[in-house]
Write a protein that holds these residues in place. Structure first.
Motif, PDB file in Angstrom:
ATOM      1  N   PRO A 189      21.978 -11.836  70.799  1.00 26.78           N
ATOM      2  CA  PRO A 189      22.191 -11.415  72.147  1.00 26.78           C
ATOM      3  C   PRO A 189      22.086 -12.806  73.213  1.00 26.78           C
ATOM      4  CG  PRO A 189      20.148 -10.629  71.614  1.00 26.78           C
ATOM      5  CD  PRO A 189      20.783 -10.928  70.297  1.00 26.78           C
ATOM      6  N   PRO A 190      22.721 -12.591  74.245  1.00 33.88           N
ATOM      7  CA  PRO A 190      22.707 -13.944  75.059  1.00 33.88           C
ATOM      8  C   PRO A 190      21.349 -14.069  75.776  1.00 33.88           C
ATOM      9  CG  PRO A 190      24.142 -12.380  76.104  1.00 33.88           C
ATOM     10  CD  PRO A 190      23.804 -11.925  74.631  1.00 33.88           C
ATOM     11  N   PHE A 191      20.705 -13.043  75.922  1.00 23.65           N
ATOM     12  CA  PHE A 191      19.456 -13.084  76.714  1.00 23.65           C
ATOM     13  C   PHE A 191      18.161 -12.264  76.020  1.00 23.65           C
ATOM     14  CE2 PHE A 191      23.142 -12.305  79.621  1.00 23.65           C
ATOM     15  CZ  PHE A 191      23.376 -13.640  80.291  1.00 23.65           C
ATOM     16  N   ASP A 192      17.185 -12.857  76.184  1.00 21.12           N
ATOM     17  CA  ASP A 192      15.934 -12.262  75.558  1.00 21.12           C
ATOM     18  C   ASP A 192      15.493 -11.125  76.397  1.00 21.12           C
ATOM     19  OD1 ASP A 192      13.870 -11.498  73.744  1.00 21.12           O
ATOM     20  OD2 ASP A 192      12.836 -13.393  74.480  1.00 21.12           O
ATOM     21  N   ALA A 193      16.215 -10.123  76.752  1.00 22.51           N
ATOM     22  CA  ALA A 193      15.929  -9.089  77.672  1.00 22.51           C
ATOM     23  C   ALA A 193      16.088  -7.670  77.168  1.00 22.51           C
ATOM     24  CB  ALA A 193      16.578  -9.484  78.881  1.00 22.51           C
ATOM     25  N   GLY A 194      16.230  -7.350  75.974  1.00 20.47           N
ATOM     26  CA  GLY A 194      16.655  -6.043  75.567  1.00 20.47           C
ATOM     27  C   GLY A 194      15.486  -5.133  75.168  1.00 20.47           C
ATOM     28  N   SER A 195      14.124  -5.742  75.235  1.00 17.25           N
ATOM     29  CA  SER A 195      12.973  -5.066  75.336  1.00 17.25           C
ATOM     30  C   SER A 195      11.998  -5.003  76.275  1.00 17.25           C
ATOM     31  CB  SER A 195      12.431  -5.458  73.918  1.00 17.25           C
ATOM     32  OG  SER A 195      10.769  -4.785  73.926  1.00 17.25           O
ATOM     33  N   ASP A 200      12.062  -9.403  82.108  1.00 16.04           N
ATOM     34  CA  ASP A 200      11.312  -9.381  83.254  1.00 16.04           C
ATOM     35  C   ASP A 200      10.536  -8.189  83.688  1.00 16.04           C
ATOM     36  OD1 ASP A 200      10.824  -9.370  86.330  1.00 16.04           O
ATOM     37  OD2 ASP A 200      11.780 -11.196  86.268  1.00 16.04           O
ATOM     38  N   PRO A 201       9.243  -8.260  83.812  1.00 16.95           N
ATOM     39  CA  PRO A 201       8.383  -7.036  84.108  1.00 16.95           C
ATOM     40  C   PRO A 201       8.729  -6.369  85.469  1.00 16.95           C
ATOM     41  CG  PRO A 201       6.843  -9.052  83.801  1.00 16.95           C
ATOM     42  CD  PRO A 201       8.417  -9.431  83.817  1.00 16.95           C
ATOM     43  N   GLU A 202       9.518  -7.034  86.466  1.00 16.44           N
ATOM     44  CA  GLU A 202       9.943  -6.392  87.670  1.00 16.44           C
ATOM     45  C   GLU A 202      11.384  -5.360  87.371  1.00 16.44           C
ATOM     46  OE1 GLU A 202      10.859  -8.784  90.774  1.00 16.44           O
ATOM     47  OE2 GLU A 202       8.603  -9.506  91.254  1.00 16.44           O
TER      48      GLU A 202
END
Length: 231
Positions: A189-195, A200-202
């Motif tokens: 994935p292009p971002f480390d945002a899948g979990s 980002d907490p917000e």
């Protein structure tokens, strides 16, 4: 490893299903040897998914053959099924004769509402996972959870992992690995945002905030019905 011939996988199709919950695993299922996939709903008219386009059922709840693998995807419509006695009774009947009872994402809530995850470890989409406890399941934050003959996958894309785990259980690791290679399932994935552990907490808080009160109330009504049927 011995499997039924043919292996019959029955997926419950319903309005507002999250299509990738269904089509991700179905793509894996389609590559398995001697396997039939049946998409069951009340009738065979096209069913509108969460993407706005439709999938056509292959059979009805009344005419569906007995499943070796019963599979319930998730989506907004999974919660609407709590009030669909015919669909819930279908799941109970099919589960009684199935070797595996499975779900992806919030499909675990539908299984739980049918009384099929009581006392079992199960997972779901992370934003709704704690609510599974209201329906008697044991919420477990893992990508794929196996408890006896119950296999549940977490949110949406977890369905591919779930299907490969199921394939390995039935046909062996080599078959599952061949399917994974043919599908070039090699996530980067292009971002480390899948979990929620890495996003980002917000963004996490905002996503949880969109799990509306109506969904929680639907879960609690289903839990009350389960309590009444147990008495």
């Amino acid at each position: 490893m011995v499997s039924p011939s043919p292996l019959r996988i029955v997926a419950l199709l319903f309005p507002d299903v999250t299509q990738l919950d269904l089509t991700g695993p179905a793509q894996v299922f389609s590559r398995l040897p001697d396997t039939e996939v049946h998409l069951a709903w009340h009738d065979t008219r096209p069913v509108v998914t969460d993407c706005g386009w439709s999938i056509v059922p292959t059979t009805t709840l009344a005419d569906c053959p007995q499943a070796d693998v019963l599979f319930v995807p998730g989506g907004k419509g999974a919660f609407d099924l709590f009030d669909d006695k015919v669909a819930l009774d279908f799941l109970r009947r099919q589960a009684a004769g199935a070797s595996w009872v499975t779900s992806v994402c919030t499909g675990s809530f539908t299984l739980a509402a049918a009384g099929l995850l009581t006392g079992r470890r199960a997972t779901s989409h992370w934003s709704a996972l704690p609510m599974l406890a209201e329906l008697g399941a044991i919420p477990t934050s893992e990508r794929v959870v196996i408890d006896g003959n119950r296999i549940t996958g977490a949110g949406v894309t977890s369905g591919i992992d779930f299907a490969l785990v199921l394939a390995a259980r039935i046909f062996g690791d080599d078959v599952a690995k061949r399917v994974q290679l043919r599908l070039e399932y090699d996530p980067a994935p292009p971002f480390d945002a899948g979990s929620p552990a890495t996003a980002d907490p917000e963004l996490v808080a905002a996503t949880i905030g969109r799990v509306d009160e109506a969904r929680l109330q639907a879960v609690r009504r289903a839990a009350a019905r389960l309590g009444e049927s147990a008495r």
